[in-house]
Design an enzyme around this catalytic site. Structure first.
Site, short mmCIF file in Angstrom:
data_model
loop_
_atom_site.label_atom_id
_atom_site.label_comp_id
_atom_site.label_asym_id
_atom_site.label_seq_id
_atom_site.Cartn_x
_atom_site.Cartn_y
_atom_site.Cartn_z
N ARG A 11 132.43 54.47 18.24
CA ARG A 11 131.34 54.25 19.19
C ARG A 11 131.23 55.41 20.19
O ARG A 11 130.16 55.67 20.73
CB ARG A 11 131.55 52.93 19.92
CG ARG A 11 130.36 52.48 20.70
CD ARG A 11 130.46 51.05 21.17
NE ARG A 11 131.62 50.82 22.01
CZ ARG A 11 131.99 49.63 22.47
NH1 ARG A 11 131.29 48.57 22.17
NH2 ARG A 11 133.04 49.49 23.23
N VAL A 13 122.31 48.64 16.96
CA VAL A 13 123.60 48.65 16.23
C VAL A 13 124.78 48.97 17.16
O VAL A 13 124.58 49.41 18.29
CB VAL A 13 123.58 49.63 15.03
CG1 VAL A 13 122.48 49.25 14.07
CG2 VAL A 13 123.39 51.06 15.50
N GLU A 14 125.97 48.75 16.65
CA GLU A 14 127.23 49.00 17.38
C GLU A 14 127.24 48.34 18.76
O GLU A 14 127.61 48.95 19.76
CB GLU A 14 127.51 50.50 17.49
CG GLU A 14 127.80 51.11 16.13
CD GLU A 14 128.66 52.37 16.18
OE1 GLU A 14 129.14 52.74 17.26
OE2 GLU A 14 128.84 52.97 15.12
N GLY A 15 126.80 47.10 18.79
CA GLY A 15 126.73 46.39 20.07
C GLY A 15 125.33 46.53 20.62
O GLY A 15 124.99 47.59 21.18
#
Ligand SMILES: Cc1cc2nc3c(=O)[nH]c(=O)nc-3n(C[C@H](O)[C@H](O)[C@H](O)COP(=O)(O)OP(=O)(O)OC[C@H]3O[C@@H](n4cnc5c(N)ncnc54)[C@H](O)[C@@H]3O)c2cc1C
Length: 783
Positions: free
Chosen positions: A337, A459-461
């Site tokens: 991230r 995406v990714e949170g």
């Protein structure tokens, strides 16, 4: 008389505090014990997965900002990330070559995929194995090199950047590196490094997106026949969607809950979230269908399986790691991230700054380059200053990963704020381009980025969740010197020890809060002028360090009061939590910007970018303070907080138009500052390409400007007669014909006109153009 009362009261207060902080058994019994009881009752229950998520990763510079008194010497001493000679050469050769192999329009419209040639190059040159150590055949690049590469690739094509960044992010490669058995590493890592395996990682299900731990996908431990032998294995059922590289993967990382109802592994019936590596050809695994995420042609799709039998050896780390999947994912999340989205979205911003800046000079309306209008300057300023700050954040955060950090909160800040700022930058770019940005085709260099912006936001949170729950929620627990201690004390099964630890943490916490309240007030009253700043920082940035220290103290105080007043309720008061997270984030963004300014040798010509970016961010931090204070659930506390945090009013106004003008000017003409700002942008040399044409058109426009000015003056004097038969007025031709322009000057104008016409051109298509409506069935990655 009055003085003696005041003295008496003050002495009583001091005495009370001394007793409170020194007579421990007494205060424990009278004060801490009842508070402890209530605290335990109101503390929200936390599942194992929540606790693992909260405790994952490391605290880094965010800890300094949270504790209210950042040690700026530490920030300045962090090593500046640099590329090794190999990495530099890779950037200059392989990365450039790969960019030249990809034409984004071809990918997104004609083919629906990268070309076979590009896929082959990606695999052969090791792009899929950047994080894999050399002994397994990988490139073993630093996080910083990885970030530089993804940044550059994304200035060329999103499909390209995503296809490269995903295998190097959280997924089979990284999980194997950290948790794989030796046999798994020996088998898979060399194959992944050379692109013989294409990985994907499947966590998200239709019923569990943001709340990923609640996936319904499940496996049951059982015996079964595997390659002719009876082995201990699992029957797994899954239904996943949105899986990047899913349709073309050969190796699917799969997360599911594992159960052992027959006690084949021990006496636990529920084992926990487990991660396995499932080869594509495993009987029953359904892989191959695809989604179409907003015209972005990287591979993405669903995968399903029903009662698919697989041996326990498929578990990453083997049978010993069953049930450890969530911990593994949370521990590895921060590195990926920190790099993937901060880099790819900074790439988008760099491209916008470079190309839109040039366009704003080449394109004229009302006889003026549009970039000179104040109205256009405004968005240009945001594009420039945000890009400078985003790049600073990406570099500093990747640098943290290279220092061995797994910065969970910082990576969330970087992901959230870089993608949000990219959204603003690209939107601004689109406004400046007008119709040129709207009509899709090979000549449009920004439309696809605009279409695809929401992907990184989700995406990714997903960003709303990240801002509302993670930035402050996780930050408060991880970075605060006492909150985690208090929580651990409450969860301690030995209640006497729990009370002892709680008492210590509570009084430490109180002292911490009072100290920061007094510090915030003092710094507010003195305008933070007495805050010590490390010797040797650039004089023009001194005040920022002082104001940041002031804001950090005020933030620590405000955060503490919010936690004390709201306790566990703060988790549900997402708007307050989000604003507190904004303040922490703004402090981080400013820190990264100051770090960049120093690291790059305090370039005087970059100073407007730095000043505007910091001023704007401090102003936003100030608004976030206001947002918390104005909405504080208990009015009189809110009003008191306001008097402590801003005793003499607000220190920041909006950033000045004068500096904004300097920033905008930087974007519309070539300079070293512009090159530094857009250093990773891939610049095609061919004028047949839109960005290549823009580069040349900008040069030609500048060269022609003095001649153009003369032409305008001739026109004003009425000395030019237009050719009434020409479709477009051609004053240059008229001036040349009349002998008012030398051949040399005429050539300059002609070249400018040719390139300008290329740049303003938008594509048109036959009326019944239908191609590209359907994605191509051929998946070249798998070829
Ligand atoms: C193009 C693409 C690629 C992807 N790649 C992968 C992949 O490779 N592997 C994989 O496993 N997954 C992948 N994902 C899934 C991605 O991680 C999820 O989409 C993401 O977690 C959000 O889930 P959701 O889309 O179901 O949204 P939801 O969870 O339904 O959320 C909807 C909205 O509600 C908000 N929200 C939810 N809960 C809260 C809360 N408590 N407080 C405030 N707001 C909240 C969210 O922020 C969001 O705005 C991908 C998704 C996309 C679109």
């Amino acid at each position: 008389m009055l003085m003696s009362i005041v003295t008496w009261l003050a002495s009583a207060l001091v005495l009370g505090l001394v007793v409170l902080f020194s007579a421990r058994p007494l205060r424990r019994r009278l004060i801490s014990a009842p508070i402890f009881k209530t605290y335990k009752r109101i503390l929200p229950q936390m599942s194992d997965t929540e606790r693992e998520a909260l405790e994952a990763g490391t605290v880094w510079w965010d800890g300094e900002l949270f504790r209210g008194d950042p040690d700026w010497r530490k920030l300045l001493a962090f090593p500046v990330p640099r590329l090794t000679a190999d990495e530099q050469s890779f950037m200059e050769h392989e990365v450039d070559q790969l960019c030249s192999l990809v034409n984004d329009w071809q990918v997104t419209y004609e083919d629906g995929d990268l070309s076979s040639e590009a896929w082959q190059f990606i695999k052969e040159k090791g792009f899929l194995g950047m994080i894999i150590p050399r002994r397994y055949g990988g490139l073993e690049f630093s996080a910083y090199a990885h970030s530089q590469i993804v940044t550059k690739l994304s200035t060329r094509s999103s499909a390209l950047a995503v296809s490269v960044m995903v295998p190097n992010s959280l997924g089979p490669g990284e999980l194997l590196l950290h948790y794989g058995t030796d046999a798994q590493k020996e088998h898979y890592l060399p194959r992944l490094a050379k692109g013989l395996e294409i990985p994907a990682f499947a966590l998200t299900s239709p019923w569990a997106g943001s709340d990923a731990a609640s996936i319904p996908d499940a496996g049951v431990v059982c015996r079964g026949i595997w390659q002719g032998r009876e082995v201990l294995g699992m029957r797994v059922t899954w239904d996943k969607r949105y899986i990047t590289l899913g349709p073309v993967c050969t190796l699917l990382g799969l997360a599911f809950h594992l159960y052992d109802p027959d006690g084949l592994l021990g006496d636990k019936k529920y084992i926990g979230i487990t991660c396995a590596l499932v080869p594509r050809d495993t009987p029953g695994a359904e892989i191959g269908r695809r989604h179409l995420p907003l015209g972005a042609m990287f591979m993405n799709g669903p995968t399903r399986g029903r009662n698919v039998f697989m041996p326990l050896d498929y578990v990453i780390g083997g049978p010993a790691m069953v049930g450890q999947g969530w911990r593994m994912l949370m521990e590895c999340l921060a590195a990926g991230r920190s790099i993937s989205l901060p880099s790819s979205y900074t790439g988008m911003a760099q491209l916008t700054a470079r190309a839109v800046g040039a366009y704003a000079r080449v394109r004229s309306q009302f006889k003026t380059p549009i970039g000179r209008f104040e109205g256009v300057e405004e968005p240009l300023t945001r594009i420039g200053a945000y890009t400078y700050m985003m790049d600073a954040v990406r570099k500093m955060t990747a640098g943290a990963v290279d220092l061995g950090e797994k910065p969970s909160v910082v990576s969330a800040i970087a992901k959230y704020h870089v993608t949000e700022r990219a959204r603003q930058v690209v939107n601004d770019g689109m406004d400046i381009l007008g119709g040129k940005g709207i009509c899709l085709g090979p000549a449009n260099f920004l439309g696809r980025a605009y279409q695809q912006l929401p992907i990184g936001i989700t995406v990714e949170g997903a960003n709303i969740l990240t801002r509302s729950m993670i930035l402050f929620g996780q930050g408060a627990i991880r970075c605060h010197p006492y909150v985690l201690k208090e929580m651990k004390a409450a969860f301690n099964s030995d209640s006497a020890q729990g009370l002892h630890d709680f008492d210590q943490a509570l009084f430490g916490h109180l002292l911490f809060t009072i100290t920061h309240g007094l510090r915030a007030l003092w710094k507010g009253l003195t305008g933070s002028h007495f805050v010590a700043v490390p010797a040797g920082v650039a004089p023009e940035t001194r005040r920022y360090y002082q104001q940041l220290t002031r804001f950090s103290a005020a933030f620590a105080f405000l955060a503490d009061i919010s936690m004390l007043v709201l306790g566990g309720e703060l988790k549900r008061r997402e708007k307050l939590s989000a604003r507190l997270g904004d303040i922490l984030s703004m402090l981080y963004l400013c820190s990264a910007t100051l770090k960049r300014y120093e690291a790059e040798g305090r370039q005087a010509s970059d100073a407007p970018l730095m000043h505007w970016a910091i001023w704007d961010t401090m102003y936003k931090a100030q608004m976030a303070f206001d947002g918390v204070i104005a909405n504080f659930p208990i009015g009189w506390i809110g009003r008191s907080l306001s008097r402590i945090v801003f005793p003499l009013g607000h220190p920041y106004d909006v950033p000045s138009d004068r500096i904004g003008h300097q920033v905008a000017k930087l974007l519309i003409e070539p300079s070293a500052a512009r090159d530094r700002l857009t250093a990773e942008t891939y610049l095609p040399q061919d004028v047949a390409e839109s960005v290549g044409a823009l580069e040349k058109a900008l040069e030609a426009t500048l060269a022609a400007e003095p001649v153009e000015a003369r032409l305008r003056s001739l026109e004003k004097q009425g000395r030019l007669k237009d050719n009434p038969e020409a479709n477009v007025r051609d004053l240059a031709q008229a001036a040349f014909n009349a002998g008012l322009l030398s051949a040399e000057d005429f050539a300059l104008l002609k070249r400018r006109n040719e390139l300008r016409d290329k740049v303003i051109h938008v594509d048109d298509f036959p009326f019944d153009q239908r191609r590209g409506q359907q994605p191509a069935p051929l998946h070249k990655a798998a070829a």
